[in-house]
Design an enzyme around this catalytic site. Structure first.
Site, PDB file in Angstrom:
ATOM      1  N   HIS A 116      -5.645 -35.332  55.635  1.00 16.72           N
ATOM      2  CA  HIS A 116      -5.044 -36.473  56.054  1.00 16.72           C
ATOM      3  C   HIS A 116      -5.694 -37.677  55.130  1.00 16.72           C
ATOM      4  O   HIS A 116      -4.900 -38.758  54.772  1.00 16.72           O
ATOM      5  CB  HIS A 116      -5.448 -36.813  57.521  1.00 16.72           C
ATOM      6  CG  HIS A 116      -5.150 -35.837  58.360  1.00 16.72           C
ATOM      7  ND1 HIS A 116      -6.135 -35.280  59.091  1.00 16.72           N
ATOM      8  CD2 HIS A 116      -4.053 -35.602  59.193  1.00 16.72           C
ATOM      9  CE1 HIS A 116      -5.201 -34.260  60.275  1.00 16.72           C
ATOM     10  NE2 HIS A 116      -4.150 -34.943  59.939  1.00 16.72           N
ATOM     11  N   SER A 163      -6.051 -29.440  61.090  1.00 20.19           N
ATOM     12  CA  SER A 163      -6.853 -29.490  62.480  1.00 20.19           C
ATOM     13  C   SER A 163      -7.276 -28.490  63.546  1.00 20.19           C
ATOM     14  O   SER A 163      -8.176 -28.503  64.265  1.00 20.19           O
ATOM     15  CB  SER A 163      -6.089 -30.754  63.367  1.00 20.19           C
ATOM     16  OG  SER A 163      -6.034 -31.897  62.650  1.00 20.19           O
ATOM     17  N   GLY A 182       2.689 -34.836  54.468  1.00 19.12           N
ATOM     18  CA  GLY A 182       2.105 -33.757  53.563  1.00 19.12           C
ATOM     19  C   GLY A 182       3.019 -32.502  53.399  1.00 19.12           C
ATOM     20  O   GLY A 182       4.025 -32.093  54.303  1.00 19.12           O
ATOM     21  N   LYS A 199       2.282 -29.600  53.434  1.00 21.15           N
ATOM     22  CA  LYS A 199       1.718 -28.722  54.266  1.00 21.15           C
ATOM     23  C   LYS A 199       2.786 -28.232  55.487  1.00 21.15           C
ATOM     24  O   LYS A 199       2.921 -27.137  55.770  1.00 21.15           O
ATOM     25  CB  LYS A 199       0.343 -29.027  54.968  1.00 21.15           C
ATOM     26  CG  LYS A 199       0.091 -28.484  56.093  1.00 21.15           C
ATOM     27  CD  LYS A 199      -0.848 -27.352  55.726  1.00 21.15           C
ATOM     28  CE  LYS A 199      -1.165 -26.220  57.063  1.00 21.15           C
ATOM     29  NZ  LYS A 199      -1.121 -26.778  58.385  1.00 21.15           N
ATOM     30  N   LEU A 230      -8.870 -36.056  61.885  1.00 22.30           N
ATOM     31  CA  LEU A 230      -8.749 -36.245  60.380  1.00 22.30           C
ATOM     32  C   LEU A 230      -9.589 -35.407  59.586  1.00 22.30           C
ATOM     33  O   LEU A 230     -10.731 -35.039  60.026  1.00 22.30           O
ATOM     34  CB  LEU A 230      -8.871 -37.674  59.959  1.00 22.30           C
ATOM     35  CG  LEU A 230      -7.849 -38.775  61.061  1.00 22.30           C
ATOM     36  CD1 LEU A 230      -8.277 -39.978  60.364  1.00 22.30           C
ATOM     37  CD2 LEU A 230      -6.426 -38.285  60.938  1.00 22.30           C
TER      38      LEU A 230
HETATM   39  P1  AMP Z   1      -1.226 -33.856  61.509  1.00 18.38           P
HETATM   40  O1  AMP Z   1      -2.205 -34.564  62.076  1.00 18.38           O
HETATM   41  O2  AMP Z   1      -1.349 -32.209  61.766  1.00 18.38           O
HETATM   42  O3  AMP Z   1       0.333 -34.093  62.401  1.00 18.38           O
HETATM   43  O4  AMP Z   1      -0.672 -34.200  59.965  1.00 18.38           O
HETATM   44  C1  AMP Z   1      -0.253 -35.423  59.670  1.00 18.38           C
HETATM   45  C2  AMP Z   1       0.095 -35.413  58.408  1.00 18.38           C
HETATM   46  O5  AMP Z   1      -1.111 -34.856  57.381  1.00 18.38           O
HETATM   47  C3  AMP Z   1       1.449 -34.604  58.063  1.00 18.38           C
HETATM   48  O6  AMP Z   1       2.222 -35.406  57.349  1.00 18.38           O
HETATM   49  C4  AMP Z   1       0.860 -33.291  57.469  1.00 18.38           C
HETATM   50  O7  AMP Z   1       1.680 -32.658  56.666  1.00 18.38           O
HETATM   51  C5  AMP Z   1      -0.659 -33.949  56.661  1.00 18.38           C
HETATM   52  N1  AMP Z   1      -1.345 -32.826  56.542  1.00 18.38           N
HETATM   53  C6  AMP Z   1      -2.042 -32.168  57.370  1.00 18.38           C
HETATM   54  N2  AMP Z   1      -2.702 -31.124  56.758  1.00 18.38           N
HETATM   55  C7  AMP Z   1      -2.695 -31.518  55.440  1.00 18.38           C
HETATM   56  C8  AMP Z   1      -3.046 -30.622  54.296  1.00 18.38           C
HETATM   57  N3  AMP Z   1      -3.825 -29.620  54.346  1.00 18.38           N
HETATM   58  N4  AMP Z   1      -2.786 -31.220  53.099  1.00 18.38           N
HETATM   59  C9  AMP Z   1      -1.996 -32.398  52.973  1.00 18.38           C
HETATM   60  N5  AMP Z   1      -1.513 -33.074  54.022  1.00 18.38           N
HETATM   61  C10 AMP Z   1      -1.738 -32.569  55.225  1.00 18.38           C
END
Ligand code: AMP
Length: 281
Positions: A38, A187, A148, A150, A34
């Site tokens: 996140h 990440s 996100g 993103k 995280l």
């Molecule tokens: P992940 O762990 O990469 O699957 O991401 C989990 C959630 O966090 C997803 O909805 C991503 O879009 C969101 N997320 C990841 N990086 C960012 C960021 N820099 N800004 C906002 N949300 C993010």
């Protein structure tokens, strides 16, 4: 204290009790490791719900065989502490056998939206994403789920799945969190060496260039994309995977930017590390 739940049965039991007690459940699905991105989703969930559930699961189904499933960064203890500090009630942390027993054979796919952009480079990725997210929705039964911007295409696809399958969950989009120099938090940023990290700002610089042109009323996609390419190509370690301008509803390619309905997105390699970023116009 955040409660850690490993089994589907216990997670379902927890949600059942919460729903019976008429509590709203805010859900943040993650693959762990995280960061502030996140945490911004978790904080939003915390402010809008009685209960916050975060899942941590590196979903093998959304990685192709040549991708980084094995090396994807993991640090459950650190994640647990961050969840605790941010008021998470439950961390759902299942094992692989729990989510995909040997006999597993059911998949859900949002067909057309999964094909362009990320889907071109990662043809099986979104089928893996929608399958795990639907399973998690069924287990956790959230009132609201936080995603996100993103991962713009992922957000658009999940919204479509919810609409098409009549799911009772509100999808809440969350803004992109960035490092001080503009690099979108991810990440995967830990894979970058110092030189790559210093050049990784080129994605945001290219998006800034696009914004500058659009502010000057230049809407032609080819002109914008060419200018973005020039920005990225001025960094010697960056290799463009794609730069694309699409409509936010059906993800079709746009010849011209339409204000309020346009997604500009790009993916750039630094060595083996693939970074994505985007801007909603
Ligand atoms: P992940 O762990 O990469 O699957 O991401 C989990 C959630 O966090 C997803 O909805 C991503 O879009 C969101 N997320 C990841 N990086 C960012 C960021 N820099 N800004 C906002 N949300 C993010």
């Amino acid at each position: 204290m955040s409660e850690v739940i490993h089994t589907i049965e216990q997670m379902k039991e927890f949600s059942k009790k919460a729903i019976l007690a008429q509590k709203s459940i805010g859900f943040v699905p993650t693959m762990g490791y995280l960061h502030e991105g996140h945490l911004s989703l978790i904080q939003k969930a915390r402010s809008q719900n009685d209960i916050v559930v975060v899942s941590i699961f590196v979903n093998p189904l959304q990685f192709a065989p040549n991708e980084d499933f094995n090396t994807y960064p993991r640090d459950f203890e650190k994640d647990r502490i961050l969840c605790e500090q941010n008021g998470v009630d439950v961390i759902f942390y299942p094992g692989y056998e729990e989510m995909y027993p040997q006999s597993y054979q059911t998949y859900v796919e949002v067909s057309f939206l999964s094909k362009p952009l990320e889907g071109k480079s990662r043809p099986t990725h979104f089928k893996g994403v929608t399958t795990i997210v639907l399973k998690l929705f069924n287990i956790i039964k959230p009132t609201r789920a936080y995603f996100g911007k993103k991962d713009a295409q992922q957000l658009i696809i999940i919204k479509k799945m919810v609409e098409d399958l009549n799911l009772d969950v509100e999808i809440v989009p969350c803004e992109i969190k960035r490092d001080a120099d503009g690099l979108a938090l991810s990440s995967r940023n830990v894979y970058l060496n110092a030189k790559e990290r210093s050049q990784a700002i080129c994605l945001k610089k290219a998006l800034d260039k696009a914004k500058e042109l659009i502010d000057a009323k230049i809407y032609d996609s080819q002109t914008i994309i060419q200018n973005m390419k020039n920005v990225i190509n001025s960094y010697d370690l960056a290799r463009i995977d794609y730069i694309s301008i699409n409509s936010t509803d059906c993800l079709s390619e746009l010849k011209e930017v339409v204000l309020g309905k346009t997604l500009i997105s790009l993916a750039v390699f630094f060595g083996k590390t693939r970074l994505i970023d985007n801007m909603w116009i």
